[in-house]
Design an enzyme around this catalytic site. Structure first.
Site, PDB file in Angstrom:
ATOM      1  N   ARG A  90       0.851  -1.184   0.000  1.00  0.00           N
ATOM      2  CA  ARG A  90       0.000   0.000   0.000  1.00  0.00           C
ATOM      3  C   ARG A  90       0.883   1.230   0.000  1.00  0.00           C
ATOM      4  O   ARG A  90       1.738   1.379   0.878  1.00  0.00           O
ATOM      5  CB  ARG A  90      -0.846  -0.038   1.275  1.00  0.00           C
ATOM      6  CG  ARG A  90      -2.238   0.396   1.069  1.00  0.00           C
ATOM      7  CD  ARG A  90      -3.047   0.101   2.277  1.00  0.00           C
ATOM      8  NE  ARG A  90      -2.480   0.682   3.485  1.00  0.00           N
ATOM      9  CZ  ARG A  90      -3.177   0.950   4.560  1.00  0.00           C
ATOM     10  NH1 ARG A  90      -4.459   0.703   4.575  1.00  0.00           N
ATOM     11  NH2 ARG A  90      -2.623   1.457   5.617  1.00  0.00           N
TER      12      ARG A  90
ATOM     13  N   THR B 146      -0.763   7.639  -0.795  1.00  0.00           N
ATOM     14  CA  THR B 146      -2.090   7.568  -1.440  1.00  0.00           C
ATOM     15  C   THR B 146      -2.975   6.491  -0.809  1.00  0.00           C
ATOM     16  O   THR B 146      -4.183   6.494  -1.010  1.00  0.00           O
ATOM     17  CB  THR B 146      -1.945   7.223  -2.934  1.00  0.00           C
ATOM     18  OG1 THR B 146      -1.375   5.912  -3.034  1.00  0.00           O
ATOM     19  CG2 THR B 146      -1.037   8.216  -3.648  1.00  0.00           C
TER      20      THR B 146
ATOM     21  N   ASP C  33       1.320  -2.763  11.767  1.00  0.00           N
ATOM     22  CA  ASP C  33       1.622  -3.305  10.442  1.00  0.00           C
ATOM     23  C   ASP C  33       1.935  -4.792  10.576  1.00  0.00           C
ATOM     24  O   ASP C  33       2.984  -5.178  11.103  1.00  0.00           O
ATOM     25  CB  ASP C  33       2.830  -2.544   9.847  1.00  0.00           C
ATOM     26  CG  ASP C  33       3.110  -2.960   8.410  1.00  0.00           C
ATOM     27  OD1 ASP C  33       3.143  -4.181   8.130  1.00  0.00           O
ATOM     28  OD2 ASP C  33       3.290  -2.059   7.564  1.00  0.00           O
TER      29      ASP C  33
ATOM     30  N   ASP D 243       5.314  -6.063   9.044  1.00  0.00           N
ATOM     31  CA  ASP D 243       6.495  -5.679   9.834  1.00  0.00           C
ATOM     32  C   ASP D 243       6.586  -6.509  11.115  1.00  0.00           C
ATOM     33  O   ASP D 243       7.669  -6.946  11.503  1.00  0.00           O
ATOM     34  CB  ASP D 243       6.438  -4.188  10.193  1.00  0.00           C
ATOM     35  CG  ASP D 243       6.875  -3.309   9.026  1.00  0.00           C
ATOM     36  OD1 ASP D 243       7.528  -3.833   8.097  1.00  0.00           O
ATOM     37  OD2 ASP D 243       6.562  -2.112   9.046  1.00  0.00           O
TER      38      ASP D 243
END
Ligand code: PRP
Length: 215
Positions: A110, A114, A206, A209
């Site tokens: 992603r 944006t 995340d 991660d």
């Protein structure tokens, strides 16, 4: 608690004590990658079990040591499609039940500004039109990655498509149900909302991660 605008006939929210405990481990920012991976694997197995409930079977006969018995075999192949990276952590969960499953890969990240998904890799097996295609990703946030992945496998012929994720945002479920209403969703939690960075709140941060130990 149920959220407005969600068609719950197409979403399974798995409600189970071991899922609730593992979700808590995954949400906790103190949880190190080695424990995060184990908890994700355990939850993934339960989510896969529920997702595979839709797998068609056909009747067969086997010989027990005593006599003939009716049984079942799978009527179609299963293709698990992880959205790379974080989805890789859920592949084992599917192959726990279906060791012969084929694995397709979709690389997508992603864009941080944006929030739109960017495709960078794809490798899918042939025969998608006859398979149960199970797309796996721990997070359904805006729904952009999931919707693009579903469109992609549809273009390659897939017809029986399912989506499995750990934590979803109402926004992502709404979008997926709007763009691909026929795709059933299995998730462990529907969280509150997305923040300005399009992160799920409260979420778990995340997932990629945390699973891979990167930052
Ligand atoms: C995360 C997650 C999903 C996507 C969800 O991936 O694993 O793929 O974001 O967001 P969306 O619903 O708004 O599209 P990320 O971009 O962090 O990539 P990674 O798996 O490589 O870490």
């Amino acid at each position: 608690m149920s959220k407005p605008d969600i068609d719950y006939s197409r979403v399974t929210v798995v409600d189970h004590p071991v899922v609730a405990r593992d979700l808590t481990i995954l949400r906790d920012k103190q949880t190190p990658p080695q424990l995060f991976r184990l908890a994700l694997r355990r939850i993934g197995i339960i989510l896969a079990y529920h997702s595979l409930k839709a797998l068609p079977t056909q009747e067969i006969e086997v010989e027990t040591p005593i006599k003939k018995a009716g049984g079942h075999e799978f009527a179609t192949n299963v293709v698990a499609v992880p959205i790379i990276r974080a989805g890789l952590g859920l592949v084992d969960a599917v192959t726990t039940f279906i060791p012969e499953a084929q694995i397709g890969h979709l690389g997508m990240y992603r864009d941080e500004n944006t929030h739109q998904p960017v495709d960078y890799y794809s490798n899918l097996p042939s025969g998608l039109e006859k398979a149960m295609v199970l797309i796996v990703d721990p997070m359904l946030a805006t729904g952009g990655s999931a919707c693009d992945s579903i469109s992609f496998v549809k273009e390659k012929g897939a017809k029986d498509i399912h989506f499995m994720c750990l934590i979803s945002a109402p926004e992502g479920i709404n979008r997926l149900q709007r763009e691909h209403p026929e795709v059933p969703i299995v998730t462990a939690a529907i969280d509150d909302h997305l923040n300005e960075q399009a992160f799920i709140v409260p979420g778990l941060g995340d997932a990629g991660d945390r699973y891979f130990g990167t930052d």
